[in-house]
Write a protein that holds these residues in place. Sequence first.
Motif, PDB file in Angstrom:
ATOM      1  N   SER A   7       0.818  -1.213   0.000  1.00 34.98           N
ATOM      2  CA  SER A   7       0.000   0.000   0.000  1.00 34.98           C
ATOM      3  C   SER A   7       0.851   1.261   0.000  1.00 34.98           C
ATOM      4  N   SER A   8       1.986   1.237   0.695  1.00 36.95           N
ATOM      5  CA  SER A   8       2.812   2.442   0.711  1.00 36.95           C
ATOM      6  C   SER A   8       3.522   2.635  -0.619  1.00 36.95           C
ATOM      7  N   TRP A   9       3.645   1.577  -1.386  1.00 37.89           N
ATOM      8  CA  TRP A   9       4.261   1.677  -2.704  1.00 37.89           C
ATOM      9  C   TRP A   9       3.199   1.937  -3.779  1.00 37.89           C
ATOM     10  N   GLY A  10       2.074   1.255  -3.671  1.00 33.13           N
ATOM     11  CA  GLY A  10       1.042   1.356  -4.692  1.00 33.13           C
ATOM     12  C   GLY A  10       0.199   2.611  -4.622  1.00 33.13           C
ATOM     13  N   ALA A  11      -0.051   3.111  -3.418  1.00 32.84           N
ATOM     14  CA  ALA A  11      -0.928   4.278  -3.279  1.00 32.84           C
ATOM     15  C   ALA A  11      -0.390   5.508  -4.015  1.00 32.84           C
ATOM     16  N   PRO A  12       0.887   5.886  -3.854  1.00 31.24           N
ATOM     17  CA  PRO A  12       1.367   7.063  -4.587  1.00 31.24           C
ATOM     18  C   PRO A  12       1.264   6.903  -6.106  1.00 31.24           C
ATOM     19  N   VAL A  13       1.471   5.692  -6.601  1.00 29.13           N
ATOM     20  CA  VAL A  13       1.348   5.460  -8.041  1.00 29.13           C
ATOM     21  C   VAL A  13      -0.117   5.622  -8.464  1.00 29.13           C
ATOM     22  N   SER A  14      -1.039   5.041  -7.704  1.00 24.00           N
ATOM     23  CA  SER A  14      -2.461   5.176  -8.014  1.00 24.00           C
ATOM     24  C   SER A  14      -2.904   6.630  -7.958  1.00 24.00           C
ATOM     25  N   TRP A  15      -2.466   7.337  -6.904  1.00 22.40           N
ATOM     26  CA  TRP A  15      -2.825   8.755  -6.778  1.00 22.40           C
ATOM     27  C   TRP A  15      -2.255   9.554  -7.946  1.00 22.40           C
ATOM     28  N   ALA A  16      -1.016   9.265  -8.319  1.00 20.80           N
ATOM     29  CA  ALA A  16      -0.393  10.003  -9.418  1.00 20.80           C
ATOM     30  C   ALA A  16      -1.178   9.796 -10.715  1.00 20.80           C
ATOM     31  N   LEU A  17      -1.572   8.564 -10.993  1.00 17.58           N
ATOM     32  CA  LEU A  17      -2.336   8.290 -12.210  1.00 17.58           C
ATOM     33  C   LEU A  17      -3.686   9.002 -12.196  1.00 17.58           C
ATOM     34  N   GLU A  18      -4.315   9.040 -11.033  1.00 18.32           N
ATOM     35  CA  GLU A  18      -5.626   9.679 -10.930  1.00 18.32           C
ATOM     36  C   GLU A  18      -5.536  11.202 -10.988  1.00 18.32           C
ATOM     37  N   LEU A  19      -4.491  11.773 -10.372  1.00 17.74           N
ATOM     38  CA  LEU A  19      -4.396  13.227 -10.249  1.00 17.74           C
ATOM     39  C   LEU A  19      -3.635  13.912 -11.383  1.00 17.74           C
ATOM     40  N   ALA A  20      -2.841  13.153 -12.135  1.00 20.21           N
ATOM     41  CA  ALA A  20      -2.012  13.739 -13.197  1.00 20.21           C
ATOM     42  C   ALA A  20      -2.802  14.524 -14.239  1.00 20.21           C
ATOM     43  N   PRO A  21      -3.978  14.056 -14.657  1.00 16.98           N
ATOM     44  CA  PRO A  21      -4.716  14.847 -15.644  1.00 16.98           C
ATOM     45  C   PRO A  21      -5.050  16.265 -15.165  1.00 16.98           C
ATOM     46  N   GLY A  22      -5.125  16.454 -13.866  1.00 21.58           N
ATOM     47  CA  GLY A  22      -5.379  17.784 -13.309  1.00 21.58           C
ATOM     48  C   GLY A  22      -4.101  18.563 -13.038  1.00 21.58           C
ATOM     49  N   GLY A  23      -2.955  18.020 -13.438  1.00 16.07           N
ATOM     50  CA  GLY A  23      -1.680  18.706 -13.236  1.00 16.07           C
ATOM     51  C   GLY A  23      -1.148  18.599 -11.817  1.00 16.07           C
ATOM     52  N   ILE A  24      -1.627  17.609 -11.067  1.00 20.59           N
ATOM     53  CA  ILE A  24      -1.218  17.447  -9.677  1.00 20.59           C
ATOM     54  C   ILE A  24      -0.255  16.270  -9.574  1.00 20.59           C
ATOM     55  N   ALA A  25       0.920  16.518  -9.018  1.00 21.22           N
ATOM     56  CA  ALA A  25       1.904  15.462  -8.782  1.00 21.22           C
ATOM     57  C   ALA A  25       1.650  14.858  -7.403  1.00 21.22           C
ATOM     58  N   SER A  26       1.913  13.570  -7.277  1.00 16.64           N
ATOM     59  CA  SER A  26       1.698  12.891  -5.996  1.00 16.64           C
ATOM     60  C   SER A  26       2.817  11.896  -5.761  1.00 16.64           C
ATOM     61  N   SER A  27       3.505  12.041  -4.658  1.00 15.57           N
ATOM     62  CA  SER A  27       4.562  11.121  -4.263  1.00 15.57           C
ATOM     63  C   SER A  27       4.463  10.889  -2.763  1.00 15.57           C
ATOM     64  N   ALA A  28       5.377  10.107  -2.224  1.00 15.11           N
ATOM     65  CA  ALA A  28       5.372   9.807  -0.791  1.00 15.11           C
ATOM     66  C   ALA A  28       6.800   9.682  -0.299  1.00 15.11           C
ATOM     67  N   VAL A  29       6.977   9.761   1.006  1.00 14.74           N
ATOM     68  CA  VAL A  29       8.273   9.492   1.619  1.00 14.74           C
ATOM     69  C   VAL A  29       8.148   8.242   2.473  1.00 14.74           C
ATOM     70  N   SER A  30       9.246   7.514   2.561  1.00 20.51           N
ATOM     71  CA  SER A  30       9.292   6.287   3.353  1.00 20.51           C
ATOM     72  C   SER A  30      10.514   6.388   4.273  1.00 20.51           C
ATOM     73  N   PRO A  31      10.337   7.033   5.429  1.00 20.11           N
ATOM     74  CA  PRO A  31      11.493   7.216   6.313  1.00 20.11           C
ATOM     75  C   PRO A  31      11.826   5.958   7.101  1.00 20.11           C
ATOM     76  N   ALA A  32      13.090   5.831   7.417  1.00 20.15           N
ATOM     77  CA  ALA A  32      13.547   4.802   8.349  1.00 20.15           C
ATOM     78  C   ALA A  32      13.148   5.269   9.755  1.00 20.15           C
ATOM     79  N   PRO A  33      13.435   4.473  10.778  1.00 18.55           N
ATOM     80  CA  PRO A  33      13.152   4.943  12.135  1.00 18.55           C
ATOM     81  C   PRO A  33      13.755   6.334  12.356  1.00 18.55           C
ATOM     82  N   THR A  34      12.949   7.193  12.945  1.00 16.46           N
ATOM     83  CA  THR A  34      13.322   8.597  13.105  1.00 16.46           C
ATOM     84  C   THR A  34      13.564   8.908  14.574  1.00 16.46           C
ATOM     85  N   ALA A  35      14.666   9.581  14.830  1.00 21.45           N
ATOM     86  CA  ALA A  35      15.101   9.864  16.201  1.00 21.45           C
ATOM     87  C   ALA A  35      14.246  10.958  16.834  1.00 21.45           C
TER      88      ALA A  35
END
Length: 98
Positions: A7-35
């Motif tokens: 889901s963390s990999w597929g959702a940004p791709v799905s969102w990008a495909l859905e939102l791209a026609p409106g000129g909206i970019a969609s990506s995500a970050v996947s951080p390691a454990p954060t201090a």
Amino acid sequence: MRRPRGSSWGAPVSWALELAPGGIASSAVSPAPTATEMFRRTRPIWQRGGAQGDRLDPARLDAPDDVAAAVSFLLSGGAGLITGHVLGIDGESTLGGR
């Protein structure tokens, strides 16, 4: 080696495909454990080593500013052509061999 889950990999791709026609970019970050204070309080094994702590250097945990800088970049004009991507913020932890 830590890999994003489906889901963390597929959702940004799905969102990008859905939102791209409106000129909206969609990506995500996947951080390691954060201090953060909460991480240190709830994960004392990282400070002793052991389990996952054997594989990651506690001194190399992400800093909140590292994650914020990546998000800021994705929100900037410089990332205008980046869409449908999961940006790993993890030092070298996904390179393997650790």
